[in-house]
Design an enzyme around this catalytic site. Structure first.
Site, PDB file in Angstrom:
ATOM      1  N   ILE A  36       0.826  -1.222   0.000  1.00 35.48           N
ATOM      2  CA  ILE A  36       0.000   0.000   0.000  1.00 35.48           C
ATOM      3  C   ILE A  36       0.860   1.272   0.000  1.00 35.48           C
ATOM      4  CG2 ILE A  36      -0.351   0.290   2.509  1.00 35.48           C
ATOM      5  CD1 ILE A  36      -3.434   0.630   1.652  1.00 35.48           C
ATOM      6  N   ASN A  46      -3.629   0.375  15.552  1.00 34.21           N
ATOM      7  CA  ASN A  46      -4.166  -0.124  16.825  1.00 34.21           C
ATOM      8  C   ASN A  46      -4.742   1.055  17.616  1.00 34.21           C
ATOM      9  OD1 ASN A  46      -1.833   1.005  18.363  1.00 34.21           O
ATOM     10  ND2 ASN A  46      -0.719  -0.578  17.244  1.00 34.21           N
ATOM     11  N   GLY A 102       3.173  -5.096  10.090  1.00 36.47           N
ATOM     12  CA  GLY A 102       2.237  -5.126   8.964  1.00 36.47           C
ATOM     13  C   GLY A 102       2.128  -3.801   8.240  1.00 36.47           C
ATOM     14  N   ASP A 112       0.893  -1.028   9.278  1.00 35.12           N
ATOM     15  CA  ASP A 112       1.240   0.079  10.176  1.00 35.12           C
ATOM     16  C   ASP A 112       2.755   0.338  10.135  1.00 35.12           C
ATOM     17  OD1 ASP A 112       0.681   1.994  12.070  1.00 35.12           O
ATOM     18  OD2 ASP A 112       0.171   0.595  13.674  1.00 35.12           O
ATOM     19  N   SER A 126      -7.701  -5.844   9.751  1.00 35.11           N
ATOM     20  CA  SER A 126      -7.911  -6.900  10.772  1.00 35.11           C
ATOM     21  C   SER A 126      -7.513  -8.313  10.349  1.00 35.11           C
ATOM     22  CB  SER A 126      -9.373  -6.936  11.275  1.00 35.11           C
ATOM     23  OG  SER A 126      -9.615  -5.880  12.178  1.00 35.11           O
ATOM     24  N   THR A 127      -7.117  -8.528   9.082  1.00 34.71           N
ATOM     25  CA  THR A 127      -6.894  -9.927   8.655  1.00 34.71           C
ATOM     26  C   THR A 127      -5.437 -10.371   8.767  1.00 34.71           C
ATOM     27  OG1 THR A 127      -6.598  -9.396   6.297  1.00 34.71           O
ATOM     28  CG2 THR A 127      -8.856  -9.834   7.059  1.00 34.71           C
ATOM     29  N   GLY A 128      -4.584  -9.538   9.377  1.00 29.42           N
ATOM     30  CA  GLY A 128      -3.194  -9.929   9.634  1.00 29.42           C
ATOM     31  C   GLY A 128      -3.016 -10.259  11.103  1.00 29.42           C
ATOM     32  N   TYR A 186      -4.432  -9.133  13.599  1.00 29.41           N
ATOM     33  CA  TYR A 186      -5.685  -9.167  14.355  1.00 29.41           C
ATOM     34  C   TYR A 186      -6.521 -10.417  14.075  1.00 29.41           C
ATOM     35  CZ  TYR A 186      -5.161  -4.564  16.558  1.00 29.41           C
ATOM     36  OH  TYR A 186      -4.737  -3.502  17.336  1.00 29.41           O
TER      37      TYR A 186
HETATM   38  N1  AR6 Z   1       0.532  -3.223   2.108  1.00 33.49           N
HETATM   39  C1  AR6 Z   1      -0.672  -3.831   2.018  1.00 33.49           C
HETATM   40  N2  AR6 Z   1      -1.071  -4.825   2.833  1.00 33.49           N
HETATM   41  C2  AR6 Z   1      -0.193  -5.235   3.787  1.00 33.49           C
HETATM   42  C3  AR6 Z   1       1.075  -4.649   3.954  1.00 33.49           C
HETATM   43  C4  AR6 Z   1       1.442  -3.597   3.069  1.00 33.49           C
HETATM   44  N3  AR6 Z   1       2.613  -2.981   3.146  1.00 33.49           N
HETATM   45  N4  AR6 Z   1       1.696  -5.270   5.013  1.00 33.49           N
HETATM   46  C5  AR6 Z   1       0.842  -6.224   5.472  1.00 33.49           C
HETATM   47  N5  AR6 Z   1      -0.295  -6.207   4.720  1.00 33.49           N
HETATM   48  P1  AR6 Z   1      -1.977  -6.123   9.544  1.00 33.49           P
HETATM   49  P2  AR6 Z   1      -4.351  -5.913  11.284  1.00 33.49           P
HETATM   50  C6  AR6 Z   1      -1.521  -7.019   4.855  1.00 33.49           C
HETATM   51  O1  AR6 Z   1      -1.346  -7.087  10.476  1.00 33.49           O
HETATM   52  O2  AR6 Z   1      -4.655  -7.358  11.137  1.00 33.49           O
HETATM   53  C7  AR6 Z   1      -0.097  -3.891  13.511  1.00 33.49           C
HETATM   54  O3  AR6 Z   1       0.934  -4.292  14.352  1.00 33.49           O
HETATM   55  C8  AR6 Z   1      -1.465  -8.255   5.716  1.00 33.49           C
HETATM   56  O4  AR6 Z   1      -0.905  -9.332   4.976  1.00 33.49           O
HETATM   57  O5  AR6 Z   1      -1.153  -5.035   8.968  1.00 33.49           O
HETATM   58  O6  AR6 Z   1      -5.484  -4.922  11.186  1.00 33.49           O
HETATM   59  C9  AR6 Z   1      -0.857  -2.691  14.020  1.00 33.49           C
HETATM   60  O7  AR6 Z   1      -0.023  -1.831  14.768  1.00 33.49           O
HETATM   61  C10 AR6 Z   1      -2.950  -8.469   6.002  1.00 33.49           C
HETATM   62  O8  AR6 Z   1      -3.587  -9.056   4.870  1.00 33.49           O
HETATM   63  O9  AR6 Z   1      -3.241  -5.374  10.247  1.00 33.49           O
HETATM   64  C11 AR6 Z   1      -1.926  -3.292  14.880  1.00 33.49           C
HETATM   65  O10 AR6 Z   1      -1.462  -3.519  16.205  1.00 33.49           O
HETATM   66  C12 AR6 Z   1      -3.491  -7.044   6.130  1.00 33.49           C
HETATM   67  O11 AR6 Z   1      -2.512  -6.226   5.493  1.00 33.49           O
HETATM   68  C13 AR6 Z   1      -2.226  -4.594  14.203  1.00 33.49           C
HETATM   69  O12 AR6 Z   1      -1.064  -4.948  13.468  1.00 33.49           O
HETATM   70  C14 AR6 Z   1      -3.680  -6.544   7.554  1.00 33.49           C
HETATM   71  O13 AR6 Z   1      -2.615  -7.009   8.386  1.00 33.49           O
HETATM   72  C15 AR6 Z   1      -3.365  -4.483  13.222  1.00 33.49           C
HETATM   73  O14 AR6 Z   1      -3.657  -5.751  12.697  1.00 33.49           O
END
Ligand code: AR6
Length: 180
Positions: free
Chosen positions: A18, A31, A39, A41, A123-125, A127
């Protein structure tokens, strides 16, 4: 990459990172403490630079199912919308909280009269929200919004990190469009 026109708005599903996407607003999977993390963030704060975290600290936090806006630092966007999806535990209120996280970003986009917004799969990483449950919620929230609102948006992009996530969103979108 797949593209659909929904009520005159381009809805794109694409695989990628992204931080490499240009849009008026890029949505962060944040968060509730706005404290940064891994991820999406981690990628956004690394690529965007320290001003984004400085603004997050001033804001102080964001409740689950909501979103707040900061500037976008070095990223090719005007705003970062920090959205907080639910941590998946199987509780009854989680679908609604996930819907509200997306809806809060769409509401901010209308407030700022933006033409384009890029979402990750909230939320799908870390979380743990199951993809087959989260993808239809994400897409239905956007499609309902486009149906029900006289929107400033011209493009909504879902930027999905891996092939498995892209496929889940493609499948969910086909099912939603077949229902209409
Ligand atoms: N671009 C697009 N998608 C991504 C990228 C990227 N650079 N990196 C990971 N994804 P997550 P959550 C995908 O964990 O589940 C953090 O520590 C990933 O494969 O980023 O909402 C925050 O600080 C998955 O499909 O977000 C929070 O504490 C999706 O993005 C927590 O994680 C979401 O994964 C939030 O968890």
């Amino acid at each position: 990459m797949t593209t659909h026109i929904i009520d005159g708005v381009t809805l794109t599903l694409q695989q990628g990172n992204i931080v490499a996407v240009t849009a008026d607003a890029i949505v962060n999977a944040a968060n509730a403490a706005l404290a940064g993390g891994g991820g999406v963030d981690g990628a956004i704060h690394r690529a965007g630079g320290p001003t984004i975290m400085q603004e997050c600290r001033k804001i102080g936090g964001c409740s689950t199912g909501s979103a707040v806006a900061t500037s976008a630092g070095n990223l090719p966007a005007h705003y970062i919308f920090h959205a907080v999806g639910p941590i998946y535990q199987g509780h009854a209120d989680e679908p609604q909280l996930l819907r509200q996280a997306y809806q809060s970003c769409l509401d901010l986009a209308e407030q700022y009269q933006l033409e384009s917004i890029a979402f990750p799969s909230l939320s799908t990483g870390a979380y743990g929200y199951p993809l087959h449950l989260a993808a239809p919620i994400a897409l239905k929230t956007v499609i309902d919004h486009l149906h029900n609102t006289s929107t400033s948006l011209k493009q909504v992009i879902f930027v999905l990190f891996d092939g498995r996530t892209l496929q889940a969103y493609q499948k969910a979108l086909q099912a939603l469009l077949a229902d209409h």
